[in-house]
Design an enzyme around this catalytic site. Structure first.
Site, PDB file in Angstrom:
ATOM      1  N   ALA A  13       0.784  -1.122   0.055  1.00 57.73           N
ATOM      2  CA  ALA A  13      -0.034  -0.095  -0.060  1.00 57.73           C
ATOM      3  C   ALA A  13       0.708   1.236  -0.056  1.00 57.73           C
ATOM      4  O   ALA A  13       0.395   2.173  -0.559  1.00 57.73           O
ATOM      5  CB  ALA A  13      -0.941  -0.105   1.056  1.00 57.73           C
ATOM      6  N   THR A  14       2.137   1.117   0.523  1.00 58.24           N
ATOM      7  CA  THR A  14       2.857   2.385   0.620  1.00 58.24           C
ATOM      8  C   THR A  14       3.212   2.726  -0.927  1.00 58.24           C
ATOM      9  O   THR A  14       2.878   3.807  -1.111  1.00 58.24           O
ATOM     10  CB  THR A  14       4.127   2.073   1.570  1.00 58.24           C
ATOM     11  N   ASN A  16      -7.106   4.274   9.707  1.00 61.45           N
ATOM     12  CA  ASN A  16      -6.554   3.177  10.446  1.00 61.45           C
ATOM     13  C   ASN A  16      -6.247   3.271  11.806  1.00 61.45           C
ATOM     14  O   ASN A  16      -6.230   2.312  12.509  1.00 61.45           O
ATOM     15  CB  ASN A  16      -4.995   2.950   9.716  1.00 61.45           C
ATOM     16  N   GLN A  34      -7.766  -0.357   4.825  1.00 62.78           N
ATOM     17  CA  GLN A  34      -8.437  -0.704   6.119  1.00 62.78           C
ATOM     18  C   GLN A  34     -10.050  -1.099   5.685  1.00 62.78           C
ATOM     19  O   GLN A  34     -10.596  -1.520   6.554  1.00 62.78           O
ATOM     20  CB  GLN A  34      -8.495   0.427   7.095  1.00 62.78           C
ATOM     21  N   SER A  78      -4.042  -3.446   0.067  1.00 63.29           N
ATOM     22  CA  SER A  78      -2.790  -4.101   0.730  1.00 63.29           C
ATOM     23  C   SER A  78      -3.247  -5.483   0.942  1.00 63.29           C
ATOM     24  O   SER A  78      -4.232  -5.754   1.397  1.00 63.29           O
ATOM     25  CB  SER A  78      -2.539  -3.541   1.944  1.00 63.29           C
ATOM     26  N   ALA A  79      -2.252  -6.432   0.727  1.00 61.06           N
ATOM     27  CA  ALA A  79      -2.920  -7.766   0.965  1.00 61.06           C
ATOM     28  C   ALA A  79      -2.732  -8.002   2.482  1.00 61.06           C
ATOM     29  O   ALA A  79      -3.519  -9.107   2.947  1.00 61.06           O
ATOM     30  CB  ALA A  79      -1.788  -8.857   0.191  1.00 61.06           C
ATOM     31  N   THR A 106      10.158  -7.834 -11.494  1.00 60.02           N
ATOM     32  CA  THR A 106       9.659  -9.083 -11.766  1.00 60.02           C
ATOM     33  C   THR A 106       8.346  -9.095 -10.859  1.00 60.02           C
ATOM     34  O   THR A 106       8.266  -8.970  -9.706  1.00 60.02           O
ATOM     35  CB  THR A 106      10.690 -10.054 -11.494  1.00 60.02           C
ATOM     36  N   CYS A 135       3.521   2.164  12.293  1.00 65.03           N
ATOM     37  CA  CYS A 135       4.164   2.830  11.907  1.00 65.03           C
ATOM     38  C   CYS A 135       4.688   3.826  12.865  1.00 65.03           C
ATOM     39  O   CYS A 135       5.801   4.430  12.808  1.00 65.03           O
ATOM     40  CB  CYS A 135       4.080   3.613  10.442  1.00 65.03           C
TER      41      CYS A 135
END
Lengths: 378, 409, 135
Positions: B89-90, B173, B201, B221-222, B261, B347
């Site tokens: 996500a960043t 978040n 979120q 984001s996963a 890749t 963070c």
């Protein structure tokens, strides 16, 4: 059984690497930036991996910054170094660099920066006279020169390039993605200031790489936010991949000589066979090369057609770098070395690994011989 | 003599994980889906091949990547061609914000550019905005009200003729507040302003249907939805086409918008996580909201001096953020070693600085620091909530009792 | 992957963690208890406050209590001081320095102000000491 001769594109995960990754894929793990115990365990695992990666290339752990892969590392090195230099300071890069260097250089050019290609000879080695002239023509911020080429395997004299760069106040960035794990790589001995590494080329996972950076080198980050990796590379750390990279690096260091000797023996066998077939051009064969790589053209065959014919026989090879495969463009590496387009169109690359066998080489040569006969008949 | 007896410190090995908003464990089904692309499949031993390679194994890896792309698209009502894979996500947020501004000529000073965001965005959004400010972009940071809300009208009022992009998160978040993204998106579409939404979120917690909601760019984001770390996605709308300047250059992967890749196993993991999230969405949301309310009721009925942060009328099901009067924040967190939770976003929790999100809501530094973010997930049980509530109540009472403030002896 | 030791997930120095988790001598003496002298100190930077109560008998500390508001280190400082003071006479009490506190509790640099808080609280007790503290 299929034959995989494309180890420069990617490598299988070593089972020992997978084992280490599975321990943190399934286990109780946290966001390494969280302070609670899960977070601390994650942080410890990341620092252990950082030390393992550093040891592979003779660097200090604090010089290693994890990224999402070598493309990001190369982008960070080039964009980051140019962003912290005066606008007039140029970027020089070798003609046979990886697309992630070439395209980043193009983007920098589009953004108004001065970037220049340094020519290579027919053997793939840097044209030293041209290089020195370019260095002398005004300020240079960064020279980007790969240690070993992904297509031909040609090994550049990076220490010499670094000495010349440093004498002019320039930094040197070395893309060591293909060299790491195949030949000894020592950050200090190379004289590099920045160096890119990738896990999935050394039997580690995809999606993780590193930028090795001397402490004194000032880089602007590519990504903003969060403060991870000392602000140089924010984003939640990809813990299982980083752990896997660490183990892969340790194995690469331990097994380097054995892997290299094995590949070298098979490659010599392969090249001897190719020469017996005749009508074969082996690119860069007069230069020092990686022990596992052969790029060649078979007269009468286009690379793409040969690649597909081999694929139908269950043999995976490449017509160049994986990124540019299937684009119908001849290899920029071979064109950069001054080979004619027709010959460049014919190139295919065989890249061996420690699991490659003599039988596979023999089968490959036999298939090639059949195809050569077909090609000649056509 | 009034002695204070510390509550018995449990040395039980048990730890309650209440930090699902920071990261989630990998779902077993997701791991199963990933493994063949790590170690090779039983019938196809070369599935770990490079998906950009032009041989059979490469094509089969590529096919897995494309299946995952369709799964991601399905979770948010998008078309597969609108999904770009990133390292997380960043990167998605950086690519959306810097890529949009750069494409519109904002970075070379060739055009005056304005960006609208809010003070309570994720740090990577704020840091991207601050970077753009150093490049001459003017940024308006909207101030939320005391409940963390931003009204759509507030967004529209901030627009100027130079506004290139609005970037807001769907679910905060730290406090779980849900913005009215559909209303904001419709208003911005009418006004022709590009809209980026950080939905990290929100995904898997709220229904997202981009066929109905005209968002142009959306980050996912996963590892927040039981998928692997190190992979995310950016939705880039095709009609009308949202245009971005790539931030990472190379082999031209991902329609040239993101080279590098493709990590097949990670992408397959993201796809499987999205498929699972779509399947469980309703069930998860109802259960998590029940847990959240249970925890809040237990705490609020036992302890005075609590503040529930955010808007209880519009909050994500998996988050509860509470400020505790009369206790010091670090001591509060340290007194709860059996609870894995955070004081804010992952963070910022390593630093002792109080949350900028809570400060933006008007909490003073001390109260902002004395806050806990509880976040729940699929494995959170009623028993865990009860245990956590009991520990928090005991420890807050104890720390208040220990405090010299307001006591004679 | 190794799990961090269960009981100290935030990696506080062991003496601080032990005292914070057990907090011996927390609380206060009932108002009017004979021989009790109370000292209080606060650190505005860290918004912490420490109250130390020493009960003297025949010139020595017979018992001690503390209350604290602040980070775990400041709470541990209070607990350590209250335990250490018992049995000491005034001269011994006066000899305690913040440096000693830092050494005993392994207080890191960024928490040095917690040791000063402890020294200040003890000084405050000594400052309020009558000529003859024994009842």
């Amino acid at each position: 059984m299929p034959i995989y001769f494309d180890h420069n594109a990617t490598t299988p995960l070593d089972p020992r690497v997978l084992e280490a990754m599975q321990a943190c894929l399934g286990g109780p793990y946290g966001n390494a930036s969280s302070v609670h115990r899960y977070g601390r365990a994650a942080r410890d695992a990341i620092e252990a991996a950082r030390a393992q990666v550093a040891a592979l290339v003779g660097a200090q752990p604090q010089e290693v910054f994890f990224t999402s892969g070598a493309t990001e590392s190369n982008n960070l090195a080039l964009q980051g170094a140019l962003a912290t230099a005066p606008a007039a300071a140029r970027l020089l890069y070798g003609a046979t660099e990886h697309p992630s260097v070439l395209e980043t250089a193009e983007a920098l050019r589009a953004a108004g920066r001065a970037v220049e290609v340094v020519a290579v000879g027919r053997d793939g080695l840097l044209d030293w006279a041209a290089y020195e002239t370019q260095l002398s023509r005004g300020p240079v911020r960064l020279v980007a020169l790969m240690r070993a080429n992904n297509e031909t395997g040609v090994i550049q004299d990076v220490p010499r390039a670094a000495r010349l760069a440093h004498a002019r106040g320039a930094l040197l960035h070395c893309d060591a993605v293909q060299a790491a794990g195949k030949i000894p790589v020592d950050f200090d001995a190379l004289g590099a200031d920045l160096m890119s590494l990738s896990a999935h080329k050394i039997y580690g996972p995809k999606g993780v790489g590193a930028l090795v950076k001397r402490a004194a080198v000032e880089l602007a980050p590519l990504l903003h936010g969060g403060g991870q990796e000392h602000g140089l590379r924010p984003g939640t750390e990809n813990l299982p991949a980083i752990v896997g990279f660490g183990v892969a690096a340790e194995l690469a260091r331990d097994e380097l000589e054995r892997r290299a000797a094995h590949c070298r023996r098979l490659r010599e066998m392969l090249e001897a066979g190719l020469r017996r077939l005749g009508a074969v051009t082996i690119f860069g064969d007069s230069a020092p090369r990686l022990p596992n790589t052969v790029q060649f053209a078979l007269a009468g065959w286009e690379g793409e057609a040969l690649l597909m014919a081999l694929d139908r026989k269950g043999i995976a090879v490449s017509s160049g770098s994986a990124c540019s495969s299937g684009k119908g463009e001849p290899s920029h590496v071979l064109l950069g070395m001054g080979w004619p387009r027709e010959l460049a169109f014919g190139a295919i690359r065989v890249s061996l690994g420690p699991s490659s066998t003599e039988n596979e080489i023999a089968r490959f040569l036999a298939v090639l011989s059949e195809l050569q006969a077909l090609g000649a008949a056509a | 003599m009034s002695a204070v007896i510390a509550p018995a410190t449990s040395r039980a090995a048990r730890t309650i994980y209440l930090d699902y908003a920071a990261t989630t464990p990998l779902a077993p089904q997701v791991l199963e889906a990933m493994l063949p692309y790590l170690r090779g499949g039983e019938s196809d031993p070369l599935l770990w091949a490079n998906p950009a390679s032009a041989h059979g194994p490469g094509y089969r890896a590529r096919a897995a990547v494309e299946r995952a792309r369709a799964q991601v698209a399905a979770l948010i009502g998008a078309d597969a061609t609108e999904i770009i894979f990133t390292s997380g996500a960043t990167e998605s947020n950086n690519l959306a914000i810097k890529g949009a501004l750069e494409f519109h000529g904002a970075l070379r000073g060739s055009r005056r550019a304005h960006l609208v965001s809010s003070r309570t965005e994720h740090r990577c959004v704020l840091d991207s905005c601050r970077y753009l400010e150093t490049q001459g972009v003017r940024v308006t940071y909207l101030k939320p009200d005391a409940l963390g809300r931003i009204a759509p009208a507030q967004v529209f009022e901030a627009l100027t003729p130079d506004t290139v992009l609005v970037s807001l998160m769907w679910v905060n978040n730290e406090i779980g507040v849900v913005y009215d993204i559909p209303a904001i998106a419709r208003g911005l579409r009418e006004r022709g302003v590009l809209f980026h939404v950080d939905a990290v979120q929100a995904a898997g917690k709220l229904p997202i249907d981009l066929r109905e909601v005209p968002v142009d760019l959306l980050s996912l984001s996963a590892h927040k939805i039981y998928g692997p770390k190190g992979v995310g996605a950016l939705y880039v709308r095709r009609k009308p086409r949202a245009r971005l300047a790539p931030q990472m250059h190379g082999g031209g992967h991902e329609q040239g918008m993101r080279s590098g890749t493709l990590a097949t196993h990670q992408i397959v993991g993201l796809g499987a996580a999205c498929a699972l999230a779509a399947q469980r969405l309703g069930e998860d949301a109802v259960r998590l909201a029940q847990l959240r309310e249970r925890l809040w009721r237990r705490l609020a009925s036992a302890l005075p001096g609590l503040h529930r942060n955010g808007d209880p009328q519009a909050c994500a099901p998996h988050l509860l953020n509470v400020s505790f009067e009369g206790v010091e924040g670090e001591a509060l967190r340290a007194s709860l070693p059996e609870l894995a939770l955070s004081s804010g976003s992952a963070c910022s929790s390593a630093t002792a600085e109080p949350s900028y999100v809570l400060r933006a809501l008007g909490r003073d530094d001390e109260l902002a620091n004395a806050s806990l973010r509880f976040s729940f997930g699929r494995a959170t049980s009623v028993e865990e909530i009860e245990f956590a509530a009991q520990r928090v109540i005991e420890q807050v009472r104890w720390l208040r009792e220990l405090s010299p403030f307001g006591k004679d002896g | 992957m190794p799990l961090v030791e269960d009981s100290n997930p935030f990696a506080y120095p062991a003496p601080i963690w032990t005292l914070f988790r057990s907090t011996p001598r927390a609380g206060g003496f009932a108002p009017g208890t004979p021989g009790v002298v109370t000292g209080e100190a606060q650190s505005n930077a860290a918004r912490s406050r420490l109250r130390l109560q020493l009960r003297f008998e025949r010139g020595r500390v017979a018992d001690a209590r503390f209350r604290a508001y602040g980070c775990p280190t400041s709470i541990a400082v209070g607990a350590w001081l209250a335990g250490w003071a018992v049995g000491k006479d005034v001269r011994e009490l006066a000899g305690l320095s913040a440096a000693r506190l830092r050494k005993e509790l392994e207080i890191p640099d960024q928490r040095a102000h917690c040791a000063l808080l402890g020294e200040d609280a003890l000084r405050a007790v000594l400052d309020r000491l009558p000529e003859d503290p024994s009842p």
